[in-house]
Design an enzyme around this catalytic site. Sequence first.
Site, short mmCIF file in Angstrom:
data_model
loop_
_atom_site.label_atom_id
_atom_site.label_comp_id
_atom_site.label_asym_id
_atom_site.label_seq_id
_atom_site.Cartn_x
_atom_site.Cartn_y
_atom_site.Cartn_z
N LYS A 31 0.83 -1.21 0.00
CA LYS A 31 0.00 0.00 0.00
C LYS A 31 0.86 1.26 0.00
O LYS A 31 0.66 2.18 -0.81
CB LYS A 31 -0.91 0.01 1.23
N CYS A 72 -2.80 11.30 0.40
CA CYS A 72 -2.21 9.97 0.15
C CYS A 72 -0.73 10.10 -0.20
O CYS A 72 0.13 9.74 0.58
CB CYS A 72 -2.93 9.29 -1.02
N1 SAJ Z 1 -0.51 14.91 -10.00
C1 SAJ Z 1 0.45 15.45 -10.85
N2 SAJ Z 1 0.76 14.79 -11.99
C2 SAJ Z 1 0.15 13.60 -12.31
C3 SAJ Z 1 -0.81 13.07 -11.43
C4 SAJ Z 1 -1.13 13.74 -10.28
O1 SAJ Z 1 1.01 16.52 -10.60
O2 SAJ Z 1 0.44 13.05 -13.37
C5 SAJ Z 1 -0.82 15.62 -8.75
C6 SAJ Z 1 -2.27 16.02 -8.65
O3 SAJ Z 1 -2.47 17.32 -9.16
C7 SAJ Z 1 -2.50 15.98 -7.14
C8 SAJ Z 1 -1.55 14.90 -6.64
O4 SAJ Z 1 -0.58 14.71 -7.69
O5 SAJ Z 1 -2.12 17.22 -6.56
C9 SAJ Z 1 -2.20 13.57 -6.32
O6 SAJ Z 1 -2.97 13.21 -7.44
P1 SAJ Z 1 -3.54 11.69 -7.58
O7 SAJ Z 1 -4.15 11.60 -8.94
O8 SAJ Z 1 -2.50 10.73 -7.22
O9 SAJ Z 1 -4.77 11.64 -6.55
P2 SAJ Z 1 -4.78 11.08 -5.06
O10 SAJ Z 1 -3.80 11.77 -4.21
O11 SAJ Z 1 -6.21 11.11 -4.65
O12 SAJ Z 1 -4.30 9.56 -5.21
C10 SAJ Z 1 -5.22 8.52 -5.11
C11 SAJ Z 1 -4.46 7.30 -4.63
N3 SAJ Z 1 -5.45 6.35 -4.24
C12 SAJ Z 1 -5.37 5.80 -3.00
O13 SAJ Z 1 -4.47 6.04 -2.22
C13 SAJ Z 1 -6.44 4.84 -2.66
C14 SAJ Z 1 -3.56 6.75 -5.70
O14 SAJ Z 1 -3.09 5.47 -5.30
C15 SAJ Z 1 -4.28 6.61 -7.02
O15 SAJ Z 1 -3.34 6.19 -8.00
C16 SAJ Z 1 -4.86 7.95 -7.42
O16 SAJ Z 1 -5.81 8.32 -6.39
C17 SAJ Z 1 -5.59 7.85 -8.76
O17 SAJ Z 1 -4.99 7.24 -9.66
O18 SAJ Z 1 -6.68 8.44 -8.85
#
Ligand code: SAJ
Length: 481
Positions: free
Chosen positions: A232, A290
Amino acid sequence: MKPALADMIAQRGPIRTVGVIGMGYVGIPSALLFADSPAFSHVFGFQRESSASGYKIAMLNRGECPLKGEEPGLEDLLKKVLAEKKFECTSDFSKISGLDAVTLSIQTPFLNKKDLLPDFSALFDGVKKVGRYLKPGMLVVLESTITPGTTTGIAREILEEESGLIAGDDFALAHAPERVMAGRLIRNIREHDRIVGGIDDASTKRAIELYAPILTRGRIIPMTATAAEVTKTAENTFRDLQIAAINELALYCEAMGVNVYDVRTGVESLKGEGITRAMLWPGAGVGGHCLTKDTYHLERGVQVLGKDQLDYPAGEPSLYVLARRINDFMPRHMFTLTKKGLERAEKNISGSKIALLGWAFLGNSDDARDPPSELFYELSLGAGAVVAVHDPRVKSVPGIIIEHDLSSVMKGADAVVVFTGHNEYRNLKPLDVKKLCGKDHPVIVDGRNLVEPDAFIGAGFVYKGIGRGDKNGHGIQGGLP
Ligand code: SAJ
């Protein structure tokens, strides 16, 4: 001779009654899916009568979902299982004694990331309550994201101390980390594969009995409890690392006068058997609850579990913590781009008005937890700028005025900074924005690659964009040298 755990479990028969501790983003959908499964006869959702969250008990028992934001199917599912009398929310933790299985889904924030000190107080309070009412043959599962070593370590110790029972002998203990994302809680639990890690085979087997009935497309992936904890924390650490890798490349491309998106397209074009580069997207930073913390759980796990075993290049910092630092640097870089843009427009950042577009940590979401925009906001205020914050989805944030009228936020702005990838910011019209700014050469800083550089440069803007080394040094149309 005390019967073995497997015999106790066999004597109990299949899991029929379940308790879920923690009525939050993870616990509520979990409890409702257990309640909706014909495999189980009754589910209790346990919630402390705390001032912050006690209100959820009555709300849930009335059939109202206390979670913010759209959660397709959740409230209907709640009403269904209430009508079938298969679910109820309670603060009476003594009901745990009559159950076959209990899961805990409680937040595990960090008190202080630098010292890798997580705040497990709420989780351990829940574990203590479970221990107090634990009976032989029961299954306990931790769903919260935890430092590797917690399930077989402190959590096991608290359960044994409170109950006088022995994990693995008298009760089953496992870790089955949640993988849910806001907006798709029910779907994620049903369709994502589920990591299930027991402290021993009997515990793993019993935990599989609990989760298998609620999966549709998802399949069970069994392993040890510690491997489940590492899985995780590692899955989010690797996502953060991938984002840091493309952020670093974006900074390099700016320095070398290259468009990082051309490079990304080029690299992605290399396809073939087993060839992948998994290039994510550069941006203004990484927020949320996360990715900003799970790396530190993994790091702490190595420190706690592997302290004498780790062989690693001497004196070198953790690649993963370095990735965190690169991602946390991006809001600073956005501030530098804004400052440079204003200087290019012969403005001093002190006294300038900055229109900050987007507060949420994630595009098209209202989630304002750990937003990268916060550091940019503080740096700008610290430099003497006036900052007006817009967000179309975030309703309010303590201590910050979040405006919802985009035109009024941009009115008179010296710089417009796109920080969050909300769709609303994809169709900004250069001439409309310029008119609102009322300046000959307003600055536009694009943190999420949402605007077309040439359209703004052609309208006389000073443009700066993350990774846009091909545009950031452009000549200014109609005016400044
Ligand atoms: N971000 C970037 N570039 C990217 C992707 C994201 O700068 O290519 C930034 C986003 O703007 C944000 C942060 O990273 O500020 C996190 O984005 P995220 O898409 O990872 O969203 P989270 O934080 O909600 O991550 C969750 C996580 N899920 C869980 O922990 C259950 C992650 O494991 C998932 O991969 C992600 O959601 C997802 O894919 O939606």
